[in-house]
Design a protein around this motif. Structure first.
Motif, PDB file in Angstrom:
ATOM      1  N   ILE A   1      -1.079  17.847  -5.939  1.00 28.04           N
ATOM      2  CA  ILE A   1       0.062  18.764  -6.071  1.00 28.04           C
ATOM      3  C   ILE A   1       1.156  18.225  -6.992  1.00 28.04           C
ATOM      4  O   ILE A   1       1.958  19.003  -7.526  1.00 28.04           O
ATOM      5  CB  ILE A   1       0.677  19.141  -4.701  1.00 28.04           C
ATOM      6  CG1 ILE A   1       1.264  17.922  -4.001  1.00 28.04           C
ATOM      7  CG2 ILE A   1      -0.329  19.858  -3.834  1.00 28.04           C
ATOM      8  CD1 ILE A   1       2.121  18.276  -2.806  1.00 28.04           C
ATOM      9  N   VAL A   2       1.202  16.896  -7.207  1.00 20.80           N
ATOM     10  CA  VAL A   2       2.197  16.382  -8.150  1.00 20.80           C
ATOM     11  C   VAL A   2       1.682  16.422  -9.585  1.00 20.80           C
ATOM     12  O   VAL A   2       2.400  16.016 -10.503  1.00 20.80           O
ATOM     13  CB  VAL A   2       2.662  14.944  -7.791  1.00 20.80           C
ATOM     14  CG1 VAL A   2       3.331  14.920  -6.432  1.00 20.80           C
ATOM     15  CG2 VAL A   2       1.522  13.937  -7.870  1.00 20.80           C
ATOM     16  N   GLY A   3       0.436  16.910  -9.761  1.00 23.22           N
ATOM     17  CA  GLY A   3      -0.042  17.152 -11.112  1.00 23.22           C
ATOM     18  C   GLY A   3      -1.222  16.340 -11.587  1.00 23.22           C
ATOM     19  O   GLY A   3      -1.649  16.480 -12.732  1.00 23.22           O
ATOM     20  N   VAL A   4      -1.783  15.487 -10.727  1.00 20.91           N
ATOM     21  CA  VAL A   4      -2.950  14.692 -11.129  1.00 20.91           C
ATOM     22  C   VAL A   4      -4.182  15.592 -11.168  1.00 20.91           C
ATOM     23  O   VAL A   4      -4.416  16.364 -10.231  1.00 20.91           O
ATOM     24  CB  VAL A   4      -3.183  13.528 -10.129  1.00 20.91           C
ATOM     25  CG1 VAL A   4      -4.484  12.789 -10.441  1.00 20.91           C
ATOM     26  CG2 VAL A   4      -1.994  12.568 -10.154  1.00 20.91           C
ATOM     27  N   PRO A   5      -4.980  15.546 -12.257  1.00 21.99           N
ATOM     28  CA  PRO A   5      -6.206  16.351 -12.332  1.00 21.99           C
ATOM     29  C   PRO A   5      -7.125  16.098 -11.143  1.00 21.99           C
ATOM     30  O   PRO A   5      -7.204  14.967 -10.640  1.00 21.99           O
ATOM     31  CB  PRO A   5      -6.855  15.887 -13.644  1.00 21.99           C
ATOM     32  CG  PRO A   5      -5.709  15.374 -14.464  1.00 21.99           C
ATOM     33  CD  PRO A   5      -4.751  14.773 -13.494  1.00 21.99           C
ATOM     34  N   SER A   6      -7.815  17.129 -10.675  1.00 22.59           N
ATOM     35  CA  SER A   6      -8.629  17.042  -9.461  1.00 22.59           C
ATOM     36  C   SER A   6      -9.698  15.958  -9.527  1.00 22.59           C
ATOM     37  O   SER A   6     -10.056  15.367  -8.509  1.00 22.59           O
ATOM     38  CB  SER A   6      -9.281  18.394  -9.176  1.00 22.59           C
ATOM     39  OG  SER A   6     -10.060  18.817 -10.279  1.00 22.59           O
ATOM     40  N   SER A   7     -10.226  15.675 -10.723  1.00 27.47           N
ATOM     41  CA  SER A   7     -11.278  14.664 -10.854  1.00 27.47           C
ATOM     42  C   SER A   7     -10.757  13.241 -10.672  1.00 27.47           C
ATOM     43  O   SER A   7     -11.544  12.295 -10.527  1.00 27.47           O
ATOM     44  CB  SER A   7     -11.946  14.784 -12.229  1.00 27.47           C
ATOM     45  OG  SER A   7     -11.000  14.576 -13.266  1.00 27.47           O
ATOM     46  N   GLU A   8      -9.443  13.081 -10.662  1.00 29.38           N
ATOM     47  CA  GLU A   8      -8.861  11.733 -10.599  1.00 29.38           C
ATOM     48  C   GLU A   8      -7.986  11.507  -9.361  1.00 29.38           C
ATOM     49  O   GLU A   8      -7.359  10.463  -9.225  1.00 29.38           O
ATOM     50  CB  GLU A   8      -8.011  11.481 -11.862  1.00 29.38           C
ATOM     51  CG  GLU A   8      -8.807  11.577 -13.149  1.00 29.38           C
ATOM     52  CD  GLU A   8      -7.946  11.503 -14.407  1.00 29.38           C
ATOM     53  OE1 GLU A   8      -8.518  11.353 -15.496  1.00 29.38           O
ATOM     54  OE2 GLU A   8      -6.705  11.601 -14.292  1.00 29.38           O
TER      55      GLU A   8
ATOM     56  N   THR B   1      -6.767   2.093 -16.003  1.00 27.77           N
ATOM     57  CA  THR B   1      -6.052   2.998 -16.919  1.00 27.77           C
ATOM     58  C   THR B   1      -6.993   3.672 -17.904  1.00 27.77           C
ATOM     59  O   THR B   1      -6.855   4.865 -18.205  1.00 27.77           O
ATOM     60  CB  THR B   1      -4.949   2.230 -17.684  1.00 27.77           C
ATOM     61  OG1 THR B   1      -3.951   1.806 -16.760  1.00 27.77           O
ATOM     62  CG2 THR B   1      -4.301   3.110 -18.740  1.00 27.77           C
ATOM     63  N   ALA B   2      -7.960   2.920 -18.415  1.00 23.46           N
ATOM     64  CA  ALA B   2      -8.896   3.469 -19.412  1.00 23.46           C
ATOM     65  C   ALA B   2      -9.716   4.628 -18.859  1.00 23.46           C
ATOM     66  O   ALA B   2     -10.169   5.494 -19.616  1.00 23.46           O
ATOM     67  CB  ALA B   2      -9.824   2.363 -19.909  1.00 23.46           C
ATOM     68  N   SER B   3      -9.906   4.675 -17.530  1.00 19.47           N
ATOM     69  CA  SER B   3     -10.710   5.738 -16.921  1.00 19.47           C
ATOM     70  C   SER B   3      -9.866   6.931 -16.469  1.00 19.47           C
ATOM     71  O   SER B   3     -10.398   7.894 -15.917  1.00 19.47           O
ATOM     72  CB  SER B   3     -11.492   5.186 -15.716  1.00 19.47           C
ATOM     73  OG  SER B   3     -10.599   4.790 -14.686  1.00 19.47           O
ATOM     74  N   LEU B   4      -8.550   6.861 -16.705  1.00 16.61           N
ATOM     75  CA  LEU B   4      -7.652   7.932 -16.305  1.00 16.61           C
ATOM     76  C   LEU B   4      -7.045   8.634 -17.507  1.00 16.61           C
ATOM     77  O   LEU B   4      -6.914   8.033 -18.585  1.00 16.61           O
ATOM     78  CB  LEU B   4      -6.516   7.376 -15.421  1.00 16.61           C
ATOM     79  CG  LEU B   4      -6.904   6.683 -14.120  1.00 16.61           C
ATOM     80  CD1 LEU B   4      -5.667   6.065 -13.473  1.00 16.61           C
ATOM     81  CD2 LEU B   4      -7.579   7.659 -13.153  1.00 16.61           C
ATOM     82  N   SER B   5      -6.664   9.870 -17.336  1.00 18.53           N
ATOM     83  CA  SER B   5      -5.976  10.599 -18.400  1.00 18.53           C
ATOM     84  C   SER B   5      -4.555  10.068 -18.541  1.00 18.53           C
ATOM     85  O   SER B   5      -3.997   9.494 -17.606  1.00 18.53           O
ATOM     86  CB  SER B   5      -5.938  12.094 -18.082  1.00 18.53           C
ATOM     87  OG  SER B   5      -5.174  12.330 -16.906  1.00 18.53           O
ATOM     88  N   SER B   6      -3.955  10.259 -19.721  1.00 23.61           N
ATOM     89  CA  SER B   6      -2.586   9.799 -19.944  1.00 23.61           C
ATOM     90  C   SER B   6      -1.615  10.505 -19.000  1.00 23.61           C
ATOM     91  O   SER B   6      -0.605   9.937 -18.584  1.00 23.61           O
ATOM     92  CB  SER B   6      -2.182  10.041 -21.397  1.00 23.61           C
ATOM     93  OG  SER B   6      -2.280  11.425 -21.721  1.00 23.61           O
ATOM     94  N   ARG B   7      -1.935  11.742 -18.647  1.00 24.83           N
ATOM     95  CA  ARG B   7      -1.103  12.509 -17.717  1.00 24.83           C
ATOM     96  C   ARG B   7      -1.074  11.824 -16.339  1.00 24.83           C
ATOM     97  O   ARG B   7      -0.006  11.633 -15.755  1.00 24.83           O
ATOM     98  CB  ARG B   7      -1.657  13.926 -17.603  1.00 24.83           C
ATOM     99  CG  ARG B   7      -0.957  14.798 -16.582  1.00 24.83           C
ATOM    100  CD  ARG B   7      -1.561  16.210 -16.578  1.00 24.83           C
ATOM    101  NE  ARG B   7      -1.030  16.994 -15.479  1.00 24.83           N
ATOM    102  CZ  ARG B   7       0.162  17.557 -15.470  1.00 24.83           C
ATOM    103  NH1 ARG B   7       0.952  17.412 -16.524  1.00 24.83           N
ATOM    104  NH2 ARG B   7       0.586  18.262 -14.435  1.00 24.83           N
ATOM    105  N   THR B   8      -2.244  11.446 -15.835  1.00 27.22           N
ATOM    106  CA  THR B   8      -2.322  10.778 -14.544  1.00 27.22           C
ATOM    107  C   THR B   8      -1.598   9.440 -14.572  1.00 27.22           C
ATOM    108  O   THR B   8      -0.861   9.102 -13.637  1.00 27.22           O
ATOM    109  CB  THR B   8      -3.797  10.556 -14.137  1.00 27.22           C
ATOM    110  OG1 THR B   8      -4.422  11.830 -13.971  1.00 27.22           O
ATOM    111  CG2 THR B   8      -3.907   9.768 -12.843  1.00 27.22           C
ATOM    112  N   VAL B   9      -1.790   8.694 -15.650  1.00 27.46           N
ATOM    113  CA  VAL B   9      -1.127   7.385 -15.777  1.00 27.46           C
ATOM    114  C   VAL B   9       0.386   7.550 -15.735  1.00 27.46           C
ATOM    115  O   VAL B   9       1.091   6.793 -15.053  1.00 27.46           O
ATOM    116  CB  VAL B   9      -1.551   6.685 -17.088  1.00 27.46           C
ATOM    117  CG1 VAL B   9      -0.705   5.433 -17.322  1.00 27.46           C
ATOM    118  CG2 VAL B   9      -3.029   6.312 -17.037  1.00 27.46           C
ATOM    119  N   GLY B  10       0.906   8.573 -16.417  1.00 24.73           N
ATOM    120  CA  GLY B  10       2.346   8.809 -16.427  1.00 24.73           C
ATOM    121  C   GLY B  10       2.879   9.181 -15.051  1.00 24.73           C
ATOM    122  O   GLY B  10       3.903   8.644 -14.597  1.00 24.73           O
TER     123      GLY B  10
END
Length: 393
Positions: A291-298, A325-334
């Motif tokens: 709900i805070v915006g992390v893609p469902s796959s992560e 970090t390399a396995s996550l999207s930049s959005r999730t990392v942020g």
């Protein structure tokens, strides 16, 4: 879709805060709306421009210099043991509290601290609907740190009722100290550190206004104590040096107990259920990550990092985040980076309780009494900051 998720996150976060509110009918919605608007505006500026980066780096640089001065005294007493890495946390993190305490004492003695308290308290209290002392404490927490900040308000502690003390402790746990911003910036992108610092300042007020609403009268809003007998300069130095050392020792003892207990729970849980307690909490945090915006796959990976911060501390979680970090999207990392930049974890209950107990045993026992509720509120502050970041990225 981002906007829908953000609205869902607001509903969930505010509902979770509302459920434990001590006075549901006393919640003041106007300051909450104003501060939420300020959060959105500031997050947009910070995440899309370079504004504020130079200022924050300057503040961090100043505190790095102060810590270097503190290291001179530490190295003299401990014979360079800190330089050899024999006891880095105790010597490099806890012992500098003594020097910071001295600086706070000097600022109090020359009447600079009371002026700062009045100025910051007056400005922020007009926005957040809380007292001047609460307003000052939130900013001071971001400068001094979650344990040192209580030394700066130690004269007021005996006069604070439980509800006001809760708000002060929420600010201390929700923010991070300027002295370690530089360390954070080596582990996560600087703009996320700055964003979290600003968002958590107002987020602490928002959540406190829901969980812990109250009115502060002019008579109750004690921000300066007039002492009947004036101390000499060196009497004051001795008092604040001993206060700083006492806080450092008690915080260290609390940390030993809390971290050891959490480690035991983790291993027992793994032995019984086959997965660590952190991994299990990762699944619990997964819906919140979504709900805070992390893609469902992560969401499970992100939830596990969030749980790691809760159980250990932000440094451990940041190191774990760096590994994946390399396995996550930049959005999730942020989003996760902003969530991690706060002191909201179990060990902080011990740190804050120990810091207050070292200055006033009665009030320290009071903090221990609402410790879990304190962590609950501070975690909601981190979730709110993460949700706003998810909207902006």
């Amino acid at each position: 879709m981002k906007f829908v998720l953000f609205l869902a996150a607001l509903v969930v976060i505010f509902l979770l805060a509302f459920l434990v509110s001590r006075d549901k009918k006393g919640i003041k919605f106007k300051p909450i709306a104003i501060m939420l608007g300020l959060q959105l505006l500031l997050a947009y500026i910070l995440l899309n421009t370079g504004v504020g980066l130079i200022i924050i780096r300057g503040v961090s640089g100043l505190f790095e210099h102060l810590l270097n001065y503190a290291a001179e005294g530490i190295n003299f007493v401990f014979g360079g043991m800190a330089m050899k890495g024999a006891a880095p946390f105790f010597l490099n993190v806890l012992m500098p509290i003594v020097f910071i305490s001295v600086l706070i004492g000097i600022a109090q003695y020359i009447r600079v601290l009371p002026i700062i308290i009045r100025f910051l308290g007056f400005i922020l209290s007009k926005v957040n609907g809380l007292g001047k002392l609460e307003s000052y404490n939130a900013v001071a927490s971001a400068v001094f740190g979650q344990s040192e900040v209580f030394i700066s308000v130690k004269k007021q502690l005996p006069y604070l009722p439980e509800h006001r003390l809760y708000t002060l402790c929420t600010s201390a746990m929700s923010t991070v100290s300027a002295s370690i911003l530089g360390a954070y910036m080596t582990m996560v992108e600087p703009k996320y550190v700055i964003t979290a610092l600003v968002l958590n300042l107002f987020g602490g007020f928002i959540i406190a206004n829901i969980i812990n609403p109250y009115e502060v009268t002019e008579q109750e809003d004690i921000i300066e104590i007039h002492e009947t007998e004036k101390q000499s300069f060196f009497e004051m130095l001795g008092e604040y040096i001993l206060d700083g050392f006492k806080v450092a020792i008690i915080v260290g003892a609390m940390l030993i107990g809390f971290v050891a207990l959490i480690s035991m729970i983790n291993h027992l849980f793994a032995a019984i259920f086959g997965i660590s307690f952190q991994m299990a909490l990762g699944y619990v945090f997964a819906p919140l990550a979504f709900i805070v915006g992390v893609p469902s796959s992560e969401v499970v990976k992100a939830g596990t990092i969030m749980a790691t911060k809760l159980l250990s501390n932000e440094f451990v979680a940041m190191m774990d985040l760096a590994k994946i970090t390399a396995s996550l999207s930049s959005r999730t990392v942020g989003i996760i980076s902003v969530f991690l930049v706060s002191f909201a974890n179990f060990s902080s209950i011990g740190i804050i309780t120990g810091a207050v107990k070292g200055l006033n045993e009665k009030k320290g026992n009071l903090v221990a009494k609402f410790g879990l509720k304190l962590l609950y509120g501070a975690t909601l502050v981190s979730l709110l900051a993460a949700a706003i970041t998810g909207l902006m990225l």
